[in-house]
Scaffold this motif. Structure first.
Motif, PDB file in Angstrom:
ATOM      1  N   GLY A 124      20.808  54.126  26.001  1.00  0.00           N
ATOM      2  CA  GLY A 124      19.544  54.161  26.707  1.00  0.00           C
ATOM      3  C   GLY A 124      19.648  54.912  28.023  1.00  0.00           C
ATOM      4  O   GLY A 124      20.728  55.312  28.464  1.00  0.00           O
TER       5      GLY A 124
ATOM      6  N   GLY B 154      20.219  49.452  25.288  1.00  0.00           N
ATOM      7  CA  GLY B 154      18.931  49.714  25.897  1.00  0.00           C
ATOM      8  C   GLY B 154      19.090  50.471  27.203  1.00  0.00           C
ATOM      9  O   GLY B 154      20.170  50.956  27.547  1.00  0.00           O
ATOM     10  N   ASP B 155      18.010  50.550  27.987  1.00  0.00           N
ATOM     11  CA  ASP B 155      18.034  51.257  29.260  1.00  0.00           C
ATOM     12  C   ASP B 155      18.725  50.419  30.337  1.00  0.00           C
ATOM     13  O   ASP B 155      18.740  49.183  30.288  1.00  0.00           O
ATOM     14  CB  ASP B 155      16.606  51.574  29.720  1.00  0.00           C
ATOM     15  CG  ASP B 155      15.871  52.501  28.775  1.00  0.00           C
ATOM     16  OD1 ASP B 155      16.543  53.229  28.012  1.00  0.00           O
ATOM     17  OD2 ASP B 155      14.619  52.503  28.798  1.00  0.00           O
TER      18      ASP B 155
ATOM     19  N   THR C   5      23.429  45.388  18.789  1.00  0.00           N
ATOM     20  CA  THR C   5      22.170  45.759  19.442  1.00  0.00           C
ATOM     21  C   THR C   5      22.091  45.093  20.810  1.00  0.00           C
ATOM     22  O   THR C   5      22.142  43.863  20.916  1.00  0.00           O
ATOM     23  CB  THR C   5      20.954  45.333  18.598  1.00  0.00           C
ATOM     24  OG1 THR C   5      21.068  45.905  17.284  1.00  0.00           O
ATOM     25  CG2 THR C   5      19.654  45.810  19.237  1.00  0.00           C
TER      26      THR C   5
ATOM     27  N   GLY D   6      20.013  44.836  24.561  1.00  0.00           N
ATOM     28  CA  GLY D   6      18.724  45.065  25.195  1.00  0.00           C
ATOM     29  C   GLY D   6      18.813  45.897  26.455  1.00  0.00           C
ATOM     30  O   GLY D   6      19.843  46.518  26.759  1.00  0.00           O
ATOM     31  N   ASN D   7      17.731  45.893  27.237  1.00  0.00           N
ATOM     32  CA  ASN D   7      17.680  46.630  28.495  1.00  0.00           C
ATOM     33  C   ASN D   7      18.320  45.821  29.622  1.00  0.00           C
ATOM     34  O   ASN D   7      18.270  44.601  29.641  1.00  0.00           O
ATOM     35  CB  ASN D   7      16.226  46.932  28.871  1.00  0.00           C
ATOM     36  CG  ASN D   7      15.522  47.786  27.842  1.00  0.00           C
ATOM     37  OD1 ASN D   7      16.097  48.723  27.279  1.00  0.00           O
ATOM     38  ND2 ASN D   7      14.272  47.464  27.572  1.00  0.00           N
TER      39      ASN D   7
ATOM     40  N   SER E 270      17.688  41.407  26.660  1.00  0.00           N
ATOM     41  CA  SER E 270      17.517  42.166  27.894  1.00  0.00           C
ATOM     42  C   SER E 270      17.693  41.248  29.103  1.00  0.00           C
ATOM     43  O   SER E 270      17.481  40.032  29.020  1.00  0.00           O
ATOM     44  CB  SER E 270      16.128  42.805  27.935  1.00  0.00           C
ATOM     45  OG  SER E 270      15.969  43.744  26.894  1.00  0.00           O
TER      46      SER E 270
END
Length: 228
Positions: free
Chosen positions: A116, A136-137, A170, A172-173, A191
């Motif tokens: 991300g 994620g970011d 996986t 998250g952000n 996240s």
């Protein structure tokens, strides 16, 4: 041009290496490669320079840097720690990335690694993707962490069925990984979470953001925020 912008350009020029040029023109079409979005340290070793790279944001010079110092100062031996690039699969960049010195990136032929925006590894971390690893970011990875979506060696039951298949990871952000944490296959992380130093994660903890520590991983605090 502002003084800060001038200093930033000077720093990028100082970091520009032959490996940077080879890397950009190997992976990107000419119109993108000429902008030099990748700046690659001379201490990065190319074991496999194949597969493909996708950049899913506007391309800017030096937006992705590999093999430099991001945060520890004099804590580690930057002179002798080499980074390893062994990629045959696909890497997706969704924005800026900083992959610190001594880190190792391995993506197999059928593997996918997605990073991300504003992704940072400080140093000495290993990512090994044979299936898929997604960040994620605004994720921050400390030193000597391990991300691995495979066991590499197959384990079979009495009927010769494989019982340890690869499983995606996986993330998250805005997840912060403390030093020496290990993130193994099948992991899902919510996240706005923090993974404590030396923790091991190998399951789905995506339902509740918070601080997770230990092995087995344990939620110790919910509703937290953290700063860079």
């Amino acid at each position: 041009m502002h003084q800060s912008s001038i200093l930033k350009v000077i720093k990028l020029v100082q970091r520009l290496t032959l490996k940077s040029i080879v890397f950009n023109f190997k992976y990107l079409p000419f119109k993108d490669a000429i902008k030099l979005p990748f700046i690659v340290s001379n201490k990065v070793v190319f074991l496999k320079l194949s597969g493909n790279i996708k950049i899913l944001s506007p391309i800017k010079t030096g937006m992705i840097q590999i093999g430099y110092d991001y945060g520890e100062g004099a804590l580690f031996d930057k002179k002798n720690n080499r980074s390893i690039w062994q990629v045959e699969g696909t890497i997706i960049f969704k924005g800026t990335a900083r992959i610190g010195y001594g880190s190792k990136i391995y993506v197999s032929k059928n593997g996918v690694l997605e990073l991300g925006d504003n992704f940072v590894i400080t140093s000495l971390t290993t990512i090994m993707a044979q299936k898929r690893i997604t960040f994620g970011d605004n994720c921050l990875v400390s030193w000597e962490c391990l991300f691995m979506d495979t066991d590499f060696h197959k384990i079979k039951d009495e009927n010769q069925n494989v019982i340890n298949p690869n499983k995606s990871i996986t993330i998250g952000n805005k997840v912060w990984f403390g030093c020496r944490s290990s993130i193994l296959k099948g992991t899902k992380i919510a996240s706005n979470s923090v993974i404590g130093a030396n923790s091991v994660v190998s399951k789905d903890i995506s339902n509740t953001p918070g601080v997770y520590v230990g092995n087995p991983i344990t939620l110790t605090k919910e509703k937290v925020t953290w700063e860079y």
